[in-house]
Design an enzyme around this catalytic site. Structure first.
Site, PDB file in Angstrom:
ATOM      1  CG  ASP A  11      -1.863   1.139   1.273  1.00  0.00           C
ATOM      2  OD1 ASP A  11      -2.104   1.732   0.203  1.00  0.00           O
ATOM      3  OD2 ASP A  11      -2.389   1.453   2.352  1.00  0.00           O
ATOM      4  CD  GLU A  72      -4.769   1.260  -2.431  1.00  0.00           C
ATOM      5  OE1 GLU A  72      -4.932   0.444  -1.511  1.00  0.00           O
ATOM      6  OE2 GLU A  72      -5.026   2.467  -2.329  1.00  0.00           O
ATOM      7  CG  ASP A 145      -1.047   3.037   6.103  1.00  0.00           C
ATOM      8  OD1 ASP A 145      -1.177   3.865   5.207  1.00  0.00           O
ATOM      9  OD2 ASP A 145      -1.262   3.287   7.313  1.00  0.00           O
TER      10      ASP A 145
END
Lengths: 206, 206
Positions: A11, A72, A145
């Site tokens: 992430d 991501e 996260d």
């Protein structure tokens, strides 16, 4: 190892970059291997922050040796400054993976939510709760996260077989279409040859 | 070398990444050293494209040995897909520079235009014409990304001394403010001590 696929979920972020390693086995079986975050001091210059985060992510790649890095996909509808930093981190992570010959995949936040919770509109809390349950963790991974990074890895493991099947189906469809076009052409060519072979017919008149 | 500063200007992009090396001497004297573009095939995967562009940019760093890498600052008001790729390239370029211990600076397109043409609203054609004239080139650098990279390098060379002076002035101002606050505190402390020393005056009554 057998059919185990190890995925590093990332992430991306400059202040906190979530990292989660998950092993995928038969069917939908998934096992959490490691979870954490790479951080860089906000007071450092951008280039130095990218180096700090990249160094830590590369350490994770070298220690955990994933076959796939799932990142991501960043969109720009959010805060401009943050998004640029996030995109830059996603770039350096993809580069580090490509240097190691690893497969790189991007998934959007809604793809991750849909894969994990069955809904593309799940909120952060729901995603954390689901990933905790799916991986059988004794407590929720923190910060968010880190939980997101695990969710990305699981999303990849669950989506990849579907995407492979889809790619195969599309390739097969493309092949069929190609064959069909080739046969059609062949038939037209033959018909043209037959027509030309018949003297006095089919000739073009001015 | 003397006081010469060599700057590599980078106009980041996945399809075409503009590269321009400029030496800055005394005053505003600037000399073009090299100009070109790093490209990556649009049909390749993103991670592989980042690797291709990064490898070429790093080759330029190793061949031309700049002290500074000046990168165009990316904004997200344009096409989302393009901007993300551009931001990712700017990230991998900044990382490569940080790895080599080079100074990294970001300049916005309007800062570049203002530095080169005196107007933040100059169009691409005007910037190309100006940079061709400034560097005394026999023909305009092509494509536009290459001309932009040279403009970035010149912009950095012309802005950097100003920015250094500004930073020094700000540091001096901050020091003066600190001294002033310290003196004020000292004066208040003294006054407080004098007040306490005078019995029967200045004491707080309930």
């Amino acid at each position: 190892m057998g059919g185990v696929v190890r995925v590093l979920g990332v992430d991306p972020g400059l202040t906190r970059c979530g990292l989660g390693v998950v092993d995928g086995g038969k069917g939908r079986s998934v096992t959490s291997v490691a979870v954490g975050v790479a951080r860089s001091p906000q007071e450092d210059e951008l280039a130095s922050r990218l180096l700090t985060v990249s160094t830590e992510v590369e350490r994770w790649m070298d220690v955990h040796r994933p076959q796939v890095v799932a990142i991501e996909r960043v969109f720009s509808q959010h805060n401009v400054r943050t998004v640029m930093g996030t995109a830059q981190v996603s770039g350096v992570v993809a580069l580090a993976a490509a240097r190691r010959g690893l497969t790189v995949a991007f998934h959007t936040p809604s793809e991750v939510k849909a894969a994990i919770s069955g809904s593309g509109r799940a909120d952060k809390k729901q995603v954390t709760a689901m990933i905790t349950k799916i991986l059988g963790l004794t407590e929720a991974p923190k910060p968010a996260d880190a939980a997101d990074a695990l969710a990305l890895a699981v999303c990849h493991l669950w989506r990849a077989p579907m995407m492979d099947r889809l790619a195969q189906a599309e390739a097969r469809a493309a092949e069929l279409a190609r064959n069909h076009r080739a046969k059609l052409k062949e038939a037209q060519r033959k018909q043209g040859a037959d027509t030309n072979a018949a003297p006095g017919t089919g000739g073009r008149t001015r």
